[in-house]
Write a protein that holds these residues in place. Structure first.
Motif, short mmCIF file in Angstrom:
data_model
loop_
_atom_site.label_atom_id
_atom_site.label_comp_id
_atom_site.label_asym_id
_atom_site.label_seq_id
_atom_site.Cartn_x
_atom_site.Cartn_y
_atom_site.Cartn_z
N LEU A 93 0.82 -1.21 0.00
CA LEU A 93 0.00 0.00 0.00
C LEU A 93 0.86 1.26 0.00
CD1 LEU A 93 -2.80 -0.99 2.57
CD2 LEU A 93 -2.66 -1.45 0.11
N PRO A 94 0.64 2.18 -0.92
CA PRO A 94 1.46 3.40 -1.02
C PRO A 94 1.56 4.22 0.26
CG PRO A 94 0.15 3.13 -3.02
CD PRO A 94 -0.33 2.09 -2.05
N PRO A 95 0.48 4.39 1.05
CA PRO A 95 0.64 5.20 2.27
C PRO A 95 1.68 4.66 3.24
CG PRO A 95 -1.68 4.92 1.75
CD PRO A 95 -0.93 4.00 0.84
N GLU A 96 1.89 3.32 3.22
CA GLU A 96 2.87 2.73 4.12
C GLU A 96 4.28 2.72 3.52
OE1 GLU A 96 1.12 -0.60 6.73
OE2 GLU A 96 0.33 -1.04 4.73
N ASN A 97 4.37 2.94 2.23
CA ASN A 97 5.63 2.78 1.52
C ASN A 97 6.18 4.11 1.02
OD1 ASN A 97 5.35 0.06 2.09
ND2 ASN A 97 4.47 -0.44 0.10
N GLY A 98 5.98 4.42 -0.24
CA GLY A 98 6.54 5.64 -0.80
C GLY A 98 6.08 6.90 -0.10
N GLU A 99 4.80 6.99 0.24
CA GLU A 99 4.30 8.18 0.91
C GLU A 99 4.94 8.35 2.29
OE1 GLU A 99 0.02 8.31 0.95
OE2 GLU A 99 -0.12 7.69 -1.16
N GLN A 100 5.12 7.25 2.97
CA GLN A 100 5.74 7.31 4.30
C GLN A 100 7.20 7.77 4.20
OE1 GLN A 100 5.07 7.82 7.52
NE2 GLN A 100 3.97 5.87 7.80
N VAL A 101 7.91 7.29 3.19
CA VAL A 101 9.31 7.68 3.00
C VAL A 101 9.41 9.17 2.65
CG1 VAL A 101 11.32 7.37 1.51
CG2 VAL A 101 10.11 5.37 2.40
N ARG A 102 8.56 9.63 1.76
CA ARG A 102 8.59 11.05 1.38
C ARG A 102 8.31 11.94 2.58
NH1 ARG A 102 5.93 8.94 -3.18
NH2 ARG A 102 3.88 9.68 -2.49
N ALA A 103 7.37 11.53 3.41
CA ALA A 103 7.04 12.32 4.60
C ALA A 103 8.22 12.34 5.57
CB ALA A 103 5.79 11.76 5.27
N PHE A 104 8.92 11.22 5.69
CA PHE A 104 10.08 11.15 6.58
C PHE A 104 11.18 12.10 6.12
CE2 PHE A 104 14.33 9.42 7.36
CZ PHE A 104 14.35 9.42 8.74
N VAL A 105 11.49 12.08 4.83
CA VAL A 105 12.54 12.95 4.30
C VAL A 105 12.16 14.42 4.47
CG1 VAL A 105 13.80 13.61 2.21
CG2 VAL A 105 13.40 11.19 2.72
N ALA A 106 10.85 14.71 4.35
CA ALA A 106 10.41 16.09 4.56
C ALA A 106 10.63 16.52 6.02
CB ALA A 106 8.94 16.23 4.18
N ARG A 107 10.45 15.59 6.96
CA ARG A 107 10.67 15.89 8.38
C ARG A 107 12.15 15.91 8.73
NH1 ARG A 107 6.91 11.80 8.91
NH2 ARG A 107 8.42 10.45 9.99
N PHE A 155 8.31 -4.00 0.50
CA PHE A 155 8.84 -2.71 0.10
C PHE A 155 10.12 -2.45 0.86
CE2 PHE A 155 9.26 1.87 0.99
CZ PHE A 155 9.33 2.37 -0.31
N VAL A 156 11.15 -1.97 0.15
CA VAL A 156 12.45 -1.70 0.79
C VAL A 156 12.94 -0.33 0.33
CG1 VAL A 156 14.82 -2.46 1.17
CG2 VAL A 156 13.02 -4.16 0.75
N SER A 157 13.22 0.55 1.28
CA SER A 157 13.77 1.87 1.00
C SER A 157 15.02 2.06 1.83
CB SER A 157 12.76 2.97 1.33
OG SER A 157 13.29 4.25 1.03
N ILE A 158 16.06 2.62 1.20
CA ILE A 158 17.33 2.86 1.90
C ILE A 158 17.55 4.37 1.97
CG2 ILE A 158 19.83 2.48 1.87
CD1 ILE A 158 19.17 -0.13 0.33
#
Length: 431
Positions: free
Chosen positions: A364-378, A425-428
């Protein structure tokens, strides 16, 4: 038990799951206790039928134009088992312990109804409220992706390289039909048929001695993509029972500092025995004790913080098919808050140049890409490492993996349809 009797038992169990609102695993266990005459083969076959009905719950009801337990079982036999109406009719003969004969309406449905005109959530067998999320990530492929997520999963094993090599384990487990996994250089795969019994991995000598562990190939790849190295300081922040902790320990070759913790000490309980069996000696397990922070002594010194984040588990539907039908929108909201908290906690632990590896078993995008983008913004001190720069750990498989998995600016997405793994989903994120 005859095949017809097994079919009757599956109808009875689906009715129990519906009316008593109990998890399928509990219903199956209680049925086995109450029916001692049923052998292990019978129980395995009946379990297979029940799980397959739950995998195809919506589409089977659509095919039969009826949402009763019997209708769903009959529809599943057509959709999942590929049986024609005559084969199903032969089982439903009305004999002793057999289901009642097919009605004219049932026979007509099995003969003529198809899924071509079914809504996406019906054809793909998932709750309707998730359709928008799946469309966001998969578009017109969401039915195909969801259908693969409803398929039967194989049994994947990870070879513990602290104790063994894959070639040796392939030979040792040849009697179970073990084959190399397609992507992971340390994985084994055992394909399971519809009526297959549990192969009893936990009783195998190789398991008892710690040479192998049960772990989906996608989970193995997520750990490999972290690129943990010997000598690093590594923190597994949501270690749970320790599956990825063990994988990290093997990658570190016993060198460096590995810390495993989890906010839920109950989840951590199995990790001690697993670490001992695997021969891991450089892992410090920190169990929560009251309100004190178990990582209070760590201040921006970690090379790697791995987050196997709490999530909805949508990527594991093929292993937990009844879980998707119990999932509610509120569960997603809770998980999103949990993910924000654990990501923010990890940010303070990583040293400059260090990295966070954020993993979910969700699509689900809210748990994956959207969560990562929000983290980088913070946390603008962090940046996403492009997926193209992370697949090198797969050596000769990197190019093919990059073509199979879904890439986004935020990371990798593995799915049963694309990579033959659970959904991961894996983000580094590098500081």
């Amino acid at each position: 038990m005859t095949p017809a009797a097994r079919l009757s038992a599956s109808i009875e169990l689906i009715d129990t799951i519906d009316t008593q609102r109990v998890p399928a695993s509990k219903a199956l266990k209680e049925w086995g206790t109450a029916h001692r005459y049923a052998g292990s083969g019978d129980r395995a076959a009946i379990s297979g039928l029940v799980w397959d009905v739950l995998r195809r719950r919506a589409s089977s009801a659509w095919i039969m134009d009826d949402d009763t337990p019997r209708a769903r079982v009959l529809g599943m036999m057509k959709l999942e088992r590929g049986m024609n109406v005559d084969a199903i009719d032969a089982l439903c003969n009305g004999g002793r312990f057999a289901p009642a004969p097919l009605t004219d309406r049932e026979r007509a449905a099995l003969t003529s109804r198809i899924l071509d005109e079914a809504p996406s959530h019906i054809a793909g067998d998932y709750p309707e409220w998730l359709d928008g999320y799946l469309a966001q990530v998969f578009g017109d492929d969401r039915v195909a992706e969801a259908t693969a997520m409803a398929s039967r999963a194989p049994l994947d094993l990870r070879v513990n390289t602290l104790k063994a090599k894959r070639e040796k384990m392939l030979a040792s487990l040849a009697h179970l039909g073990a084959q190399p996994t397609p992507w992971s250089p340390i994985g084994l795969r055992i394909e399971l048929g519809a009526d297959a019994r549990n192969p009893g991995i936990h009783a195998e000598e190789d398991f008892i001695k710690g040479a192998i562990e049960v772990q989906d190939e996608g989970s193995q790849l997520a750990a490999l993509l972290s690129a943990a190295k010997p000598g690093e300081q590594v923190i597994d922040l949501c270690a749970g029972a320790g599956g990825k902790t063990l994988a990290l320990a093997a990658m570190m070759q016993g060198k460096g500092r590995l810390i495993a913790t989890d906010h839920d000490k109950r989840q951590l309980a199995p990790i001690y025995e697993r670490l001992s069996r695997a021969g891991v000696h450089n892992c410090d397990v920190r169990t929560p004790k009251g309100p004190d922070d178990t990582l209070a002594d760590i201040h921006a010194t970690a090379d790697l913080v791995l987050i196997d984040a709490p999530c909805t588990g949508t990527g594991t539907w093929r292993r937990n098919p009844d879980a998707k039908w119990r999932m509610r929108p509120g569960a997603l909201e809770v998980r999103l808050k949990d993910q924000v908290a654990v990501l923010d906690r990890a940010a303070a632990l990583v040293k400059p140049g260090g990295r966070i590896v954020y993993i979910t078993c969700s699509v689900l995008p809210p748990e994956n890409g959207e969560q990562v983008r929000a983290f980088v913004a913070r946390h603008p001190e962090f940046a996403v490492v492009p997926p193209s720069q992370t697949a090198a750990v797969l050596w000769d498989k990197a190019e093919n993996f990059a073509a199979a998995a879904l890439q986004s600016p935020e990371g990798w997405l593995m799915t049963p349809r694309r990579t033959g793994t659970d959904g991961f989903f894996v983000s580094i994120l590098r500081r």
